[in-house]
Design a protein around this motif. Sequence first.
Motif, PDB file in Angstrom:
ATOM      1  N   VAL A   1      38.700  39.499  38.326  1.00 39.78           N
ATOM      2  CA  VAL A   1      38.145  40.363  37.179  1.00 39.78           C
ATOM      3  C   VAL A   1      37.054  39.834  37.491  1.00 39.78           C
ATOM      4  O   VAL A   1      34.983  40.995  37.461  1.00 39.78           O
ATOM      5  CB  VAL A   1      38.188  40.065  35.721  1.00 39.78           C
TER       6      VAL A   1
ATOM      7  N   THR B   1      40.810  35.571  26.979  1.00 37.81           N
ATOM      8  CA  THR B   1      41.638  37.330  27.366  1.00 37.81           C
ATOM      9  C   THR B   1      42.659  36.660  27.364  1.00 37.81           C
ATOM     10  O   THR B   1      43.920  37.703  27.978  1.00 37.81           O
ATOM     11  CB  THR B   1      40.965  37.379  28.362  1.00 37.81           C
TER      12      THR B   1
ATOM     13  N   THR C   1      41.784  46.370  32.739  1.00 38.26           N
ATOM     14  CA  THR C   1      41.494  44.173  32.642  1.00 38.26           C
ATOM     15  C   THR C   1      39.987  43.921  32.209  1.00 38.26           C
ATOM     16  O   THR C   1      39.440  43.685  31.869  1.00 38.26           O
ATOM     17  CB  THR C   1      42.382  43.734  33.294  1.00 38.26           C
ATOM     18  N   ASP C   2      39.201  44.615  33.639  1.00 36.73           N
ATOM     19  CA  ASP C   2      38.017  44.781  34.037  1.00 36.73           C
ATOM     20  C   ASP C   2      37.241  44.734  32.766  1.00 36.73           C
ATOM     21  O   ASP C   2      36.304  44.831  32.251  1.00 36.73           O
ATOM     22  CB  ASP C   2      37.187  45.230  35.003  1.00 36.73           C
TER      23      ASP C   2
ATOM     24  N   CYS D   1      37.582  42.589  30.181  1.00 37.04           N
ATOM     25  CA  CYS D   1      37.172  41.349  29.723  1.00 37.04           C
ATOM     26  C   CYS D   1      35.171  41.629  29.656  1.00 37.04           C
ATOM     27  O   CYS D   1      34.549  41.053  29.018  1.00 37.04           O
ATOM     28  CB  CYS D   1      36.599  40.686  31.206  1.00 37.04           C
TER      29      CYS D   1
ATOM     30  N   ARG E   1      34.958  41.599  40.620  1.00 36.94           N
ATOM     31  CA  ARG E   1      34.678  42.891  40.582  1.00 36.94           C
ATOM     32  C   ARG E   1      34.129  43.533  39.706  1.00 36.94           C
ATOM     33  O   ARG E   1      33.313  44.474  40.448  1.00 36.94           O
ATOM     34  CB  ARG E   1      36.282  43.923  40.366  1.00 36.94           C
TER      35      ARG E   1
END
Length: 163
Positions: free
Chosen positions: A80, A70, A47-48, A51, A83
């Motif tokens: 996100v 998203t 998912t990171d 994005c 991170r």
Amino acid sequence: MGDTRIHTGAPRRRELTRSIYREARTAATRQALVDQAVAARLGIGSTDLLCLGVLDHAGPVTAGRLAELTGLTTGAVTGVVDRLEQAGFARRAKDPDDRRKVIIHPQDAQRERTGELYTPVLDALDAWCAAHTEEELETVLDYLRSFSGSLPGLAEGLRQRKV
């Protein structure tokens, strides 16, 4: 009148349409597996990486806009971005027009690192393209642009749909 799609009365056309859909889904699934491998090599989640890809295409955006693009919740986007920032892939900056907002910027140095991991994919694509005419490539490109252009609206419709 009902369904006015071209496949009415044309079984071969319907078969080809369904085959194109299946192959597109297969390609998307296989691309997702490549993306998972890239994310793992970068030390971030899938998912990171998604994005980060949105940031690369959309440019710097607010966290709220990243959530819209998203389909993630704003809370999930906060995690996100935390991170990505910690890993050096993005940075937060105050919006010069509205100090209450934060704009998320992708970091160029990490973009290069990500690009290096996709080099084998681009090499495979180059090899495939070399075997096709420019006209064929233009047809493929037209398909990808027009079909993928319809997908965000379809995704939004699915998110809004009552179960």
